[in-house]
Design an enzyme around this catalytic site. Structure first.
Site, mmCIF file in Angstrom:
data_model
loop_
_atom_site.group_PDB
_atom_site.id
_atom_site.type_symbol
_atom_site.label_atom_id
_atom_site.label_comp_id
_atom_site.label_asym_id
_atom_site.label_seq_id
_atom_site.Cartn_x
_atom_site.Cartn_y
_atom_site.Cartn_z
ATOM 1 N N GLY A 80 -11.867 26.866 -6.861
ATOM 2 C CA GLY A 80 -11.495 27.299 -6.758
ATOM 3 C C GLY A 80 -9.738 25.677 -6.868
ATOM 4 O O GLY A 80 -9.192 25.317 -5.899
ATOM 5 N N SER A 101 -5.226 25.046 -7.125
ATOM 6 C CA SER A 101 -4.295 25.289 -6.610
ATOM 7 C C SER A 101 -4.236 24.747 -5.290
ATOM 8 O O SER A 101 -5.834 24.985 -4.306
ATOM 9 C CB SER A 101 -3.277 26.378 -6.634
ATOM 10 O OG SER A 101 -3.350 27.559 -5.442
ATOM 11 N N TYR A 121 -5.199 23.378 -1.031
ATOM 12 C CA TYR A 121 -6.315 22.716 -0.865
ATOM 13 C C TYR A 121 -7.315 22.211 -2.136
ATOM 14 O O TYR A 121 -8.020 21.474 -1.841
ATOM 15 C CB TYR A 121 -6.797 23.466 0.246
ATOM 16 C CG TYR A 121 -6.276 22.283 1.456
ATOM 17 C CD1 TYR A 121 -5.060 21.831 1.783
ATOM 18 C CD2 TYR A 121 -5.320 24.144 2.304
ATOM 19 C CE1 TYR A 121 -4.950 21.829 2.422
ATOM 20 C CE2 TYR A 121 -4.624 23.631 3.535
ATOM 21 C CZ TYR A 121 -4.100 22.265 3.782
ATOM 22 O OH TYR A 121 -3.638 22.172 4.506
ATOM 23 N N ALA A 154 -14.597 33.651 -10.183
ATOM 24 C CA ALA A 154 -15.404 32.272 -9.592
ATOM 25 C C ALA A 154 -16.682 33.728 -8.384
ATOM 26 O O ALA A 154 -17.745 32.635 -8.006
ATOM 27 C CB ALA A 154 -15.142 31.796 -9.006
ATOM 28 N N TYR A 213 -8.255 27.922 8.263
ATOM 29 C CA TYR A 213 -7.350 28.369 9.238
ATOM 30 C C TYR A 213 -7.592 28.925 10.746
ATOM 31 O O TYR A 213 -7.114 29.980 10.509
ATOM 32 C CB TYR A 213 -5.839 28.556 8.495
ATOM 33 C CG TYR A 213 -4.259 28.255 9.211
ATOM 34 C CD1 TYR A 213 -3.992 27.779 9.739
ATOM 35 C CD2 TYR A 213 -3.573 29.510 9.569
ATOM 36 C CE1 TYR A 213 -2.994 27.012 10.517
ATOM 37 C CE2 TYR A 213 -2.379 29.689 10.718
ATOM 38 C CZ TYR A 213 -1.860 28.203 10.997
ATOM 39 O OH TYR A 213 -1.597 27.751 11.701
ATOM 40 N N TYR A 231 -3.027 36.735 12.059
ATOM 41 C CA TYR A 231 -4.068 36.045 11.385
ATOM 42 C C TYR A 231 -5.748 35.870 11.971
ATOM 43 O O TYR A 231 -6.189 36.482 11.753
ATOM 44 C CB TYR A 231 -3.925 34.218 11.398
ATOM 45 C CG TYR A 231 -3.859 33.773 10.042
ATOM 46 C CD1 TYR A 231 -4.063 33.419 8.670
ATOM 47 C CD2 TYR A 231 -5.177 33.218 10.080
ATOM 48 C CE1 TYR A 231 -4.214 32.870 7.525
ATOM 49 C CE2 TYR A 231 -6.361 32.733 9.149
ATOM 50 C CZ TYR A 231 -6.143 32.398 8.165
ATOM 51 O OH TYR A 231 -6.739 31.819 7.261
ATOM 52 N N VAL A 280 0.474 24.600 5.326
ATOM 53 C CA VAL A 280 0.926 24.116 4.263
ATOM 54 C C VAL A 280 1.227 25.191 3.575
ATOM 55 O O VAL A 280 1.478 26.238 3.867
ATOM 56 C CB VAL A 280 0.312 23.510 3.715
ATOM 57 C CG1 VAL A 280 -0.053 22.358 4.178
ATOM 58 C CG2 VAL A 280 -1.177 23.794 3.218
ATOM 59 N N VAL A 281 2.808 25.067 2.772
ATOM 60 C CA VAL A 281 3.609 26.154 1.737
ATOM 61 C C VAL A 281 2.074 25.935 0.729
ATOM 62 O O VAL A 281 2.103 25.086 -0.703
ATOM 63 C CB VAL A 281 4.859 25.778 1.264
ATOM 64 C CG1 VAL A 281 5.340 26.324 0.437
ATOM 65 C CG2 VAL A 281 5.466 25.238 2.498
ATOM 66 N N THR A 282 1.515 27.062 0.444
ATOM 67 C CA THR A 282 0.112 27.415 -1.144
ATOM 68 C C THR A 282 0.767 28.800 -0.577
ATOM 69 O O THR A 282 1.949 29.642 -0.062
ATOM 70 C CB THR A 282 -0.405 27.353 -0.500
ATOM 71 O OG1 THR A 282 -1.529 27.983 0.632
ATOM 72 C CG2 THR A 282 -1.181 26.016 -0.177
#
Length: 405
Positions: free
Chosen positions: A48, A51, A53, A112, A226, A236, A274-276
């Protein structure tokens, strides 16, 4: 062609190759500014890697520790007439600049989750990477998983458990504050989310690598999670996704016991919000991130993906004092906590106080929503001041990448 951003929902449907390359160069520069160490990983597999992390892990390993890297991802290449995905251009840029720095870099583009990907990785480790890797980073965030063997397709659900969840959120298309309601996940959806986002595939990767003898003595593995705070818990940590992350924790403990026999270990690293592309898809997260970014920036605590991964590698996984992170840097579940600054009482108290005050009218004033939007566009190569978006740019970018059919 000339490419401008087109945003639909939580996805930007266009990408800019040069903007993506500049993003990668920015992360490389941030890593190099902290110096190159030679006491860390030497041969790194990132599952992975294109993009967020995963990409930041690959950049940190290569440009912070001089490691050879093999990256696995599932991206769409560009053609002469159509742009590819941002992850394709990120990976092309990484490969170009890693090779320019004299580092080994190879990529595999394919599913993957598949046995074919594992077989190809093992072959490359044996034939091109000296036979073994000493770090395996697991960073897959996919809504869909095709099970090896049966070919059955499972889908994850971003839903609460038990009851409908209603909360203040941002309509990112209209930049307005709304009340968003999400129906609870069914038992099947919870089970499928665990199958897609839990630890099963990570364990299959370690099984395959260990079975093939390509894990070095002392090899480590890390997967990302997270947890967040009570503001985001219903959707979440207490939702279907949280159940998958609990499964990931259990997997880490099993893998840690196995790898510890050879002087290594496995951990879940709990990272900050974070922004992903992954977080943009989670309801409530854009508003929470907009608030927490503003507060953490004001306190001098803000970190992006590359700063988080740099701290993970330099201060947790590969401490300069030679001590294992377990000495004082893990929680009771043996997780590496990089969300420590975000979860500080002063940061969270400010978030809780701000949350009920935000309206459409004061959204840009009270929060860093402008910063959120800028970071979101950057994910796709846009919003940079050092790129001329009215200039022609080539979209068919090729690099050293094996395509799995």
């Amino acid at each position: 062609m000339i490419i401008h951003p087109k945003v639909r929902g939580f996805i930007c449907t266009t990408t800019h190759p040069l903007g993506c390359e500049r993003n990668v160069l920015e992360q490389i520069a941030a890593t190099r500014a902290r110096g190159v160490r030679n006491d860390g990983p030497k041969k790194v597999l990132v599952i992975g890697a294109s993009s967020g992390y995963g990409l930041a892990s690959r950049i940190t390993a290569a440009f912070g520790f001089g490691a050879d890297t093999l990256g696995v991802f599932f991206e769409k290449p560009g053609t002469a007439s159509k742009a590819g995905t941002a992850g394709w251009y990120n990976s092309a840029a990484f490969d170009k600049h890693a090779k320019a720095a004299g580092l080994y870099s190879k990529s595999i583009n394919g599913d993957a989750f598949s046995d074919a990907a594992r077989a190809q990785v093992i072959e490359l480790i044996k034939t091109e990477m000296g036979g073994q890797v000493d770090l395996v980073v697991y960073s897959l965030a996919s809504p869909v998983r095709k099970l090896p063997g049966s070919g059955e397709v499972k889908r994850s659900a971003l839903k609460p458990i038990g009851q409908t969840y209603t909360a203040t959120a941002i309509d990112t298309n209209k930049d307005t504050i709304i009340q968003a309601s999400i129906e609870p996940a069914s038992a099947q959806e919870i089970e499928d989310t665990i199958t897609v986002m839990g630890g099963q595939d990570w364990e299959l990767w370690i099984d395959a690598l260990e079975g093939a003898g390509v894990l070095a003595d002392g090899a480590r593995s890390v997967a990302f999670s997270y947890i967040g705070t009570e503001i985001t818990w219903p959707i979440y940590w207490h939702g279907a996704l949280g159940k998958a992350k609990v499964d990931l924790d259990r997997t880490a403990q099993r893998l840690n016991a196995r790898l510890a026999k050879h002087g290594g270990g496995a951990n879940v690293a709990v990272l900050k919000s974070v922004v992903t592309q992954a977080s943009a898809a989670i309801p409530v997260m854009p508003l929470y991130i907009s608030m927490v970014y503003k507060i953490m920036k004001e306190k001098g605590l803000h970190e992006g993906t590359i700063e988080q991964l740099d701290r993970l590698f330099r201060e947790r996984l590969y401490r300069q004092d030679g001590q294992p992170a377990e000495v004082d840097e893990v929680d009771e579940q043996n997780r590496l906590r990089l969300d420590d600054w975000e979860l500080r009482d002063d940061v969270q108290d400010a978030c809780k106080a701000l949350w009920p005050q935000v309206t459409t009218e004061n959204l840009f004033e009270l929060t860093d929503y402008a910063g959120y939007k800028h970071e979101f566009l950057k994910l796709f190569g846009f919003g940079r001041t050092d790129v001329d978006y009215d200039a022609d740019v080539a979209t068919d970018v090729a690099f050293d990448c094996i395509e799995l059919v």
